[in-house]
Design a protein around this motif. Structure first.
Motif, PDB file in Angstrom:
ATOM      1  N   ALA A  37       0.833  -1.205   0.000  1.00 20.70           N
ATOM      2  CA  ALA A  37       0.000   0.000   0.000  1.00 20.70           C
ATOM      3  C   ALA A  37       0.870   1.258   0.000  1.00 20.70           C
ATOM      4  O   ALA A  37       0.612   2.204  -0.759  1.00 20.70           O
ATOM      5  CB  ALA A  37      -0.934  -0.007   1.202  1.00 20.70           C
ATOM      6  N   TRP A  41       1.108   3.805  -3.217  1.00 20.70           N
ATOM      7  CA  TRP A  41       0.699   5.188  -3.003  1.00 20.70           C
ATOM      8  C   TRP A  41       1.858   6.138  -3.321  1.00 20.70           C
ATOM      9  O   TRP A  41       1.676   7.180  -3.953  1.00 20.70           O
ATOM     10  CB  TRP A  41       0.237   5.359  -1.572  1.00 20.70           C
ATOM     11  N   ASP A  45       1.987   8.998  -6.302  1.00 19.29           N
ATOM     12  CA  ASP A  45       2.337  10.396  -6.049  1.00 19.29           C
ATOM     13  C   ASP A  45       3.466  10.863  -6.964  1.00 19.29           C
ATOM     14  O   ASP A  45       3.430  11.977  -7.482  1.00 19.29           O
ATOM     15  CB  ASP A  45       2.755  10.580  -4.590  1.00 19.29           C
ATOM     16  N   SER A  53       6.950  15.516  -2.688  1.00 18.32           N
ATOM     17  CA  SER A  53       6.488  14.181  -2.305  1.00 18.32           C
ATOM     18  C   SER A  53       7.381  13.552  -1.241  1.00 18.32           C
ATOM     19  O   SER A  53       6.886  12.904  -0.322  1.00 18.32           O
ATOM     20  CB  SER A  53       6.433  13.264  -3.519  1.00 18.32           C
ATOM     21  N   TRP A  57       6.021  12.402   2.421  1.00 20.05           N
ATOM     22  CA  TRP A  57       6.062  11.018   2.888  1.00 20.05           C
ATOM     23  C   TRP A  57       6.871  10.877   4.172  1.00 20.05           C
ATOM     24  O   TRP A  57       6.582  10.010   4.993  1.00 20.05           O
ATOM     25  CB  TRP A  57       6.578  10.087   1.797  1.00 20.05           C
ATOM     26  N   ALA A 107       7.500   3.673   0.619  1.00 16.28           N
ATOM     27  CA  ALA A 107       7.065   4.879  -0.084  1.00 16.28           C
ATOM     28  C   ALA A 107       8.235   5.507  -0.836  1.00 16.28           C
ATOM     29  O   ALA A 107       8.061   6.004  -1.951  1.00 16.28           O
ATOM     30  CB  ALA A 107       6.472   5.881   0.901  1.00 16.28           C
TER      31      ALA A 107
END
Length: 141
Positions: A37, A41, A45, A53, A57, A107
């Motif tokens: 996830a 994500w 972005d 970004s 994050w 991320a």
């Protein structure tokens, strides 16, 4: 992300009540879903070329760590075994650090991969109606 991690931790604690020794597969699947996830994500972005970004994050990972720890203690107290505030210390130290890393590292990888993909094309401006030039002489009444 904090809600997702808090819910996952609470669900694993609830499952441990019913089957304390057979949770290895459930833990692996849960961590894989949480990592997936965050990576997806982050990639979206970066693909959408969002501003700042990386900083976003980083802040999200810090909040997700602390938030998931608090939500885990609340969820465990309500749904599992009436845990009290004595569980808050370990949840806000080791648990929060682990959750923050489970958000930040995937991320970051997602941001790296998403930036390498071709971004969406910018929307074409809609054609504006042509305006007539004003006449040099005033209108007659």
């Amino acid at each position: 992300m904090a809600v997702l991690h808090g819910a996952a931790d609470t669900a694993l604690a609830k499952a441990a009540v019913f089957n304390p020794t057979g949770l290895l597969t459930a833990k692996i699947v849960t961590i894989a879903l949480l990592v997936g996830a965050a990576a997806l994500w982050g990639a979206v972005d970066a693909w959408l070329r969002r501003e700042d970004s990386g900083r976003t994050w980083l802040i999200a990972a810090l909040f997700a760590g602390v938030g998931s720890g608090v939500l885990y203690v609340i969820g465990r107290g309500i749904f599992v075994d009436q845990a009290g505030t004595s569980e808050l210390g370990p949840a806000l130290t080791g648990g929060a650090a682990f959750a923050a890393l489970l958000v930040l590292v995937p991320a970051g990888l997602g941001l790296f991969a998403g930036a390498r993909l071709g971004g969406p094309e910018p929307a074409k401006p809609s054609p504006t109606p042509r305006r007539r030039a004003p006449s040099p002489s005033p209108r007659a009444k």
